[in-house]
Design a protein around this motif. Structure first.
Motif, PDB file in Angstrom:
ATOM      1  N   THR A  17      -7.758   5.264   3.386  1.00  0.00           N
ATOM      2  CA  THR A  17      -6.788   5.840   4.324  1.00  0.00           C
ATOM      3  C   THR A  17      -7.134   5.533   5.778  1.00  0.00           C
ATOM      4  O   THR A  17      -6.480   6.044   6.682  1.00  0.00           O
ATOM      5  N   ALA A  50      -4.517   7.559  -2.370  1.00  0.00           N
ATOM      6  CA  ALA A  50      -4.167   7.478  -0.952  1.00  0.00           C
ATOM      7  C   ALA A  50      -2.683   7.787  -0.734  1.00  0.00           C
ATOM      8  O   ALA A  50      -2.296   8.355   0.284  1.00  0.00           O
ATOM      9  N   THR A  53      -1.008  11.525   0.053  1.00  0.00           N
ATOM     10  CA  THR A  53      -0.817  12.091   1.393  1.00  0.00           C
ATOM     11  C   THR A  53      -0.301  11.057   2.393  1.00  0.00           C
ATOM     12  O   THR A  53       0.151  11.426   3.479  1.00  0.00           O
ATOM     13  N   HIS A  54      -0.360   9.772   2.049  1.00  0.00           N
ATOM     14  CA  HIS A  54       0.065   8.715   2.974  1.00  0.00           C
ATOM     15  C   HIS A  54       1.162   7.840   2.360  1.00  0.00           C
ATOM     16  O   HIS A  54       1.199   6.635   2.563  1.00  0.00           O
ATOM     17  N   TYR A  55       2.057   8.462   1.607  1.00  0.00           N
ATOM     18  CA  TYR A  55       3.082   7.686   0.909  1.00  0.00           C
ATOM     19  C   TYR A  55       4.134   7.096   1.849  1.00  0.00           C
ATOM     20  O   TYR A  55       4.824   6.136   1.498  1.00  0.00           O
ATOM     21  N   ASP A  57       3.634   5.685   4.826  1.00  0.00           N
ATOM     22  CA  ASP A  57       3.148   4.567   5.629  1.00  0.00           C
ATOM     23  C   ASP A  57       2.138   3.759   4.827  1.00  0.00           C
ATOM     24  O   ASP A  57       0.974   4.138   4.711  1.00  0.00           O
ATOM     25  N   THR A  58       2.584   2.668   4.268  1.00  0.00           N
ATOM     26  CA  THR A  58       1.707   1.852   3.421  1.00  0.00           C
ATOM     27  C   THR A  58       1.436   0.470   4.007  1.00  0.00           C
ATOM     28  O   THR A  58       0.790  -0.351   3.360  1.00  0.00           O
ATOM     29  N   LYS A 125       2.674  16.601   7.755  1.00  0.00           N
ATOM     30  CA  LYS A 125       3.144  15.755   6.654  1.00  0.00           C
ATOM     31  C   LYS A 125       3.969  16.564   5.666  1.00  0.00           C
ATOM     32  O   LYS A 125       3.729  17.756   5.474  1.00  0.00           O
TER      33      LYS A 125
END
Length: 243
Positions: A17, A50, A53-55, A57-58, A125
């Motif tokens: 991340t 990852a 919580t960061h779906y 912005d990949t 988020k």
């Protein structure tokens, strides 16, 4: 093919991340360096984790993965002494996660302490997704797929390891239980005696209906104290207690 010894196998992963820092080195990587020479170690890039919580912005995910593994190698994690892999390259992780999701009670996931804690910490988020709720279940799939007996985690992750045990017991209860399991469990309760049997039934009901962890621990302690039931009976009732 030789049988796997879970007690000699270690599984640990890290989410890509962002850039690693000294906290990662002292908190995780120094431990990996020691473990890789003593155990059968599997260290993986937890890219699916990852996304929990960061779906949104990949675009930097691939670079984060490359940088992270480069840092692993730079500090001395050795592919010759341990197995390094990328989680998403092993589709069985997702398959087992899906299968486990079919039989895991929703309340089990909702009561994991980190679920609400992380939602509070990451208010910026939108974490009202199944992916975030099911994070511990995906972690359970990671662990169970490799039959790992040792899982180096921080204190905040201990509940995830515990729910893995519960899920494994429930899976085995549903799909690997002996014929006549309910009848054998009932006979085991009767062996405990009327008073102890009634206490056990109340504790089991409390845990199954309310998810009361204290009731579960008390039931486990009660079973260990019983001298008039066999070890097999204890295992049956332990599985019955957890549903």
């Amino acid at each position: 093919m030789s049988a796997v010894d879970p007690q000699s196998r270690v599984l640990s992963g890290m989410r890509p991340t962002g850039r690693l820092h000294l906290g990662h080195y002292h908190g995780v990587l120094k431990n990996w360096l020691a473990l890789q020479h003593e155990y059968d170690c599997f260290f993986f890039v937890a890219d699916w984790h990852a996304l929990t919580t960061h779906y949104e912005d990949t675009q930097h995910l691939q670079q984060h993965m490359l940088d992270m593994v480069t840092d692993w190698l730079a500090v001395g994690v050795n592919p010759g002494s341990s197995t390094l892999f990328i989680q998403s390259r092993i589709p069985e992780h997702a398959e087992l996660h899906l299968l486990l999701s079919m039989m895991t009670p929703l309340s089990w996931l909702e009561r994991v302490p980190t679920y609400k804690d992380q939602q509070e910490k990451l208010k910026e988020k939108d974490l009202s997704t199944y992916g975030f709720l099911g994070y511990p279940l995906l972690q359970s799939a990671d662990i169970l797929a490799y039959r790992a007996g040792s899982i180096p985690v921080g204190a905040d992750q201990e509940a995830h390891v515990e729910i893995t045990r519960e899920i494994a017991r429930r899976f085995n209860h549903l799909y690997g239980r002996e014929p006549g399991f309910e009848q054998n469990a009932e006979m085991a309760i009767r062996k405990m005696g009327r008073k102890q049997g009634e206490i056990y039934r109340k504790l089991r009901k409390t845990y199954l209906e309310k998810g009361d962890e204290e009731a579960l621990e008390t039931a486990r302690a009660l079973l260990k104290e019983q001298n008039n039931i066999t070890l097999g009976d204890q295992e049956r009732l332990s599985g019955s207690t957890e549903g």
